[in-house]
Design an enzyme around this catalytic site. Structure first.
Site, PDB file in Angstrom:
ATOM      1  N   LEU A   1      -5.110   6.972  -5.590  1.00 41.55           N
ATOM      2  CA  LEU A   1      -4.589   7.789  -6.686  1.00 41.55           C
ATOM      3  C   LEU A   1      -3.560   8.806  -6.206  1.00 41.55           C
ATOM      4  O   LEU A   1      -2.917   9.465  -7.017  1.00 41.55           O
ATOM      5  CB  LEU A   1      -5.747   8.492  -7.407  1.00 41.55           C
ATOM      6  N   GLY A   2      -3.426   8.930  -4.890  1.00 44.27           N
ATOM      7  CA  GLY A   2      -2.425   9.843  -4.347  1.00 44.27           C
ATOM      8  C   GLY A   2      -1.142   9.125  -3.966  1.00 44.27           C
ATOM      9  O   GLY A   2      -0.206   9.752  -3.462  1.00 44.27           O
ATOM     10  N   LYS A   3      -1.067   7.831  -4.196  1.00 43.65           N
ATOM     11  CA  LYS A   3       0.136   7.092  -3.789  1.00 43.65           C
ATOM     12  C   LYS A   3       1.226   7.172  -4.857  1.00 43.65           C
ATOM     13  O   LYS A   3       0.939   7.146  -6.055  1.00 43.65           O
ATOM     14  CB  LYS A   3      -0.226   5.634  -3.497  1.00 43.65           C
TER      15      LYS A   3
ATOM     16  N   ASP B   1     -15.389  -1.671  -0.368  1.00 39.51           N
ATOM     17  CA  ASP B   1     -14.431  -0.922   0.445  1.00 39.51           C
ATOM     18  C   ASP B   1     -13.098  -0.740  -0.283  1.00 39.51           C
ATOM     19  O   ASP B   1     -12.461   0.308  -0.164  1.00 39.51           O
ATOM     20  CB  ASP B   1     -14.211  -1.663   1.773  1.00 39.51           C
TER      21      ASP B   1
ATOM     22  N   HIS C   1     -10.220   1.273  -5.151  1.00 37.23           N
ATOM     23  CA  HIS C   1      -8.754   1.313  -5.193  1.00 37.23           C
ATOM     24  C   HIS C   1      -8.165   0.357  -6.242  1.00 37.23           C
ATOM     25  O   HIS C   1      -7.338   0.746  -7.055  1.00 37.23           O
ATOM     26  CB  HIS C   1      -8.165   0.959  -3.826  1.00 37.23           C
TER      27      HIS C   1
ATOM     28  N   LYS D   1       0.326  -5.366   2.335  1.00 35.68           N
ATOM     29  CA  LYS D   1       0.981  -5.248   1.035  1.00 35.68           C
ATOM     30  C   LYS D   1      -0.014  -4.823  -0.027  1.00 35.68           C
ATOM     31  O   LYS D   1      -1.160  -5.253  -0.031  1.00 35.68           O
ATOM     32  CB  LYS D   1       1.616  -6.579   0.652  1.00 35.68           C
TER      33      LYS D   1
ATOM     34  N   ARG E   1       5.469  -2.481  -6.460  1.00 32.45           N
ATOM     35  CA  ARG E   1       4.997  -2.563  -5.084  1.00 32.45           C
ATOM     36  C   ARG E   1       4.593  -1.176  -4.603  1.00 32.45           C
ATOM     37  O   ARG E   1       5.418  -0.271  -4.512  1.00 32.45           O
ATOM     38  CB  ARG E   1       6.052  -3.173  -4.163  1.00 32.45           C
TER      39      ARG E   1
ATOM     40  N   TYR F   1      10.393  -3.941  -9.496  1.00 34.39           N
ATOM     41  CA  TYR F   1      11.442  -4.890  -9.858  1.00 34.39           C
ATOM     42  C   TYR F   1      10.950  -5.850 -10.914  1.00 34.39           C
ATOM     43  O   TYR F   1       9.767  -6.135 -11.020  1.00 34.39           O
ATOM     44  CB  TYR F   1      12.022  -5.608  -8.648  1.00 34.39           C
TER      45      TYR F   1
HETATM   46  C1  BG6 Z   1      -9.746   2.596   2.850  1.00 33.77           C
HETATM   47  C2  BG6 Z   1     -10.605   1.456   3.323  1.00 33.77           C
HETATM   48  O1  BG6 Z   1     -10.305   3.176   1.710  1.00 33.77           O
HETATM   49  O2  BG6 Z   1      -8.453   2.126   2.550  1.00 33.77           O
HETATM   50  C3  BG6 Z   1      -9.975   0.788   4.518  1.00 33.77           C
HETATM   51  O3  BG6 Z   1     -11.884   1.956   3.675  1.00 33.77           O
HETATM   52  C4  BG6 Z   1      -8.541   0.402   4.232  1.00 33.77           C
HETATM   53  O4  BG6 Z   1     -10.723  -0.356   4.900  1.00 33.77           O
HETATM   54  C5  BG6 Z   1      -7.776   1.590   3.657  1.00 33.77           C
HETATM   55  O5  BG6 Z   1      -7.954   0.000   5.461  1.00 33.77           O
HETATM   56  C6  BG6 Z   1      -6.387   1.192   3.220  1.00 33.77           C
HETATM   57  O6  BG6 Z   1      -5.641   2.334   2.898  1.00 33.77           O
HETATM   58  P1  BG6 Z   1      -4.059   2.321   2.993  1.00 33.77           P
HETATM   59  O7  BG6 Z   1      -3.655   3.641   2.433  1.00 33.77           O
HETATM   60  O8  BG6 Z   1      -3.700   2.145   4.430  1.00 33.77           O
HETATM   61  O9  BG6 Z   1      -3.591   1.154   2.178  1.00 33.77           O
END
Ligand code: BG6
Length: 481
Positions: A176-178, A231, A236, A339, A367, A375
């Site tokens: 959420l911070g990206k 994970d 995410h 990616k 992306r 795009y």
């Molecule tokens: C973390 C996971 O939450 O996100 C990791 O525990 C993963 O396994 C990481 O590598 C990926 O984060 P980013 O920001 O590098 O895409």
């Protein structure tokens, strides 16, 4: 400034997360002058350390420029203290509290960079002896894992909500911070052109994927307990789905946004097993170094483990906007590339007049990383004398459009949000509840039946069955992926 002072406490200061992410992030925020004046930092962990030790641990991750070494960096560590203590002894937290009070009356931030096994005693002790006084606030930042399934997560939630108010709790999902994840709201609600087509009448399928080109890298102990579903997917990817699918909130206030996120999650039933593909990587005998080792070759992974390191799951949002549109979540470790992206694939052109197969579907790609971009794949006439069409794109690649603009790290934005009291980019307890409700049946099925995941080779695109599942769910490969 004349404002209040702030004390940022890093619990688990000697650990991995603290040294790789939290201290470096605090340093960047300090270096760039983004923190409130009079902000102090206190590390807390069991190991007896000096500030010099802490500095030495973190330095490799702090990316310190030559010109900052003598001045700024010294200044930063002068604002740092360290207190050694156990996680379950209240008298040690009394010591911590004294160190905080030494900085005067202050707002307090506690960052829990800790294993879940000590969450409970630590939060109890903070509540007992470390809360701020008077008009000053206390905020608690927690990181996943927030439990392992719905039940354990609910237990943790009730523990926390008995101690702290929801507005004191900041549950981090660093996606959420990206930049591009935060951009989804603007893309969807700040453009007239997308809202009329953002629905089941126009969109065929949506793919949200996460790929990493390395394996568990010695984190096998943690990873095996959680697997790729917990994970990456349950947090995410599901967060991204929510922002792609939610209705327009009445305002950009945190509660309005989070209300809409919860609504969309409530419309998602747990996935059907026929819409799930699980994989686990095996070594590539021709690969170099780590690539030769499969997941089961990691000495920290239990023998015969069936924990997935790859998963593709199609989810459905059962509401008027999305009924029948597959949201395909796909994530994996030890794949061919790094990616993360969203692909919104539109339906075929109706009444196509061009030679069969020439016209490809429109696709909007967001992306997230690497190299942020938006795009739109679209058809154009092949330039010149030719009368045929070809796929081209409207391309907003940030590296060229916003050349030289600094893209802050996700943790920098989120930690700053905690200082400012903004919960927009944090997970509310009911969001967490819904996320676990969606995935718990699948997780329990895996634990009970131990289905063997499909092997895929380290460095490959993952199991073929994943592509088949995507095609079955109305995704078309238009170009190369
Ligand atoms: C973390 C996971 O939450 O996100 C990791 O525990 C993963 O396994 C990481 O590598 C990926 O984060 P980013 O920001 O590098 O895409």
């Amino acid at each position: 400034g004349h404002g209040a002072s702030h004390v940022f406490v890093i619990l688990g200061a000697s650990g991995d997360l603290a040294k790789k992410k939290i201290y470096p992030t605090l340093w960047w925020l300090f270096r760039d002058g983004l923190l409130p004046p009079k902000t102090y930092f206190i590390g807390y962990a069991r190991t007896k350390l000096t500030i010099e030790d802490v500095q030495k641990n973190c330095l490799p991750y702090m990316k310190v420029a030559k010109e900052d070494e003598a001045g700024k960096l010294k200044e930063f560590f002068k604002l740092n203290d360290y207190v050694a203590g156990s996680y379950d002894q209240t008298q040690d937290f009394v010591k911590l509290n004294k160190a905080i009070e030494a900085k005067g009356s202050s707002n307090r931030l506690f960052y829990m960079a800790l294993p879940p096994s000590v969450f409970e005693p630590v939060t109890l002790n903070i509540k007992a002896v470390c809360m701020s006084k008077g008009d000053k606030w206390t905020r608690i930042v927690v990181e996943k894992p927030f439990g392992k399934d719905l039940e354990s997560s609910n237990r943790l939630s009730s523990h926390l909500s008995a101690l702290f108010k929801e507005e004191e709790l900041y549950r981090i999902d660093h996606y959420l911070g990206k930049e591009m994840v935060q951009n989804l709201m603007v893309l969807r609600f700040g453009n007239r052109i997308f809202s009329p087509i953002w629905n089941r009448d126009n969109i065929a399928s949506i793919v949200i994927s996460f790929k990493e080109p390395f394996g568990t890298q010695g984190r096998g102990g943690y990873f095996d307990e959680f697997g790729i579903l917990r994970d990456v997917m349950q947090n995410h990817l599901l967060q991204i789905l929510t922002l792609v699918a939610m209705e327009k909130p009445p305002s950009t206030h945190a509660e309005d946004i989070r209300n809409e996120k919860v609504k969309v999650l409530k419309s998602i039933p747990p996935p059907d097993l026929k819409n799930v593909v699980l994989g686990q990587y095996i070594g590539d005998p021709k690969g170099s170094g780590e690539a030769q080792l499969g997941y089961l070759d990691d000495p920290t992974v239990p023998k015969g483990s069936v924990t997935p390191t790859f998963a593709t799951v199609a989810l459905f949002v059962k509401n008027e906007r999305w009924d029948g549109v597959p949201f395909i979540l796909r994530c994996g470790k030890a794949l061919n590339e790094r990616k993360a992206e969203v692909r919104v694939q539109f339906k075929d052109v109706a009444g196509d007049i061009f030679p069969k197969g020439e016209v490809k579907r429109n696709e909007l790609v967001i992306r997230v990383q690497p190299s942020e971009a938006i795009y739109m794949k679209m058809m154009a006439k092949t330039p010149g004398m030719s009368i045929s069409c070809e796929e081209s794109e409207l391309d907003l690649t940030y590296g060229s459009r916003y050349r030289g603009v600094n893209m802050p790290d996700a943790y920098e934005r989120l930690i700053l949000d905690v200082f400012m009291g903004s919960q927009i980019h944090f997970v509310r307890s009911d969001e967490l509840f819904e996320a676990w409700r969606i995935f718990t049946p699948l997780l329990h099925y895996i634990e009970e039946h131990k289905p063997k995941p499909i092997d895929y080779v380290y460095g490959s695109r993952g199991p073929m069955e994943s592509d088949e599942l995507m095609i079955k769910n109305d995704f078309r490969y238009t170009g190369s992926y």
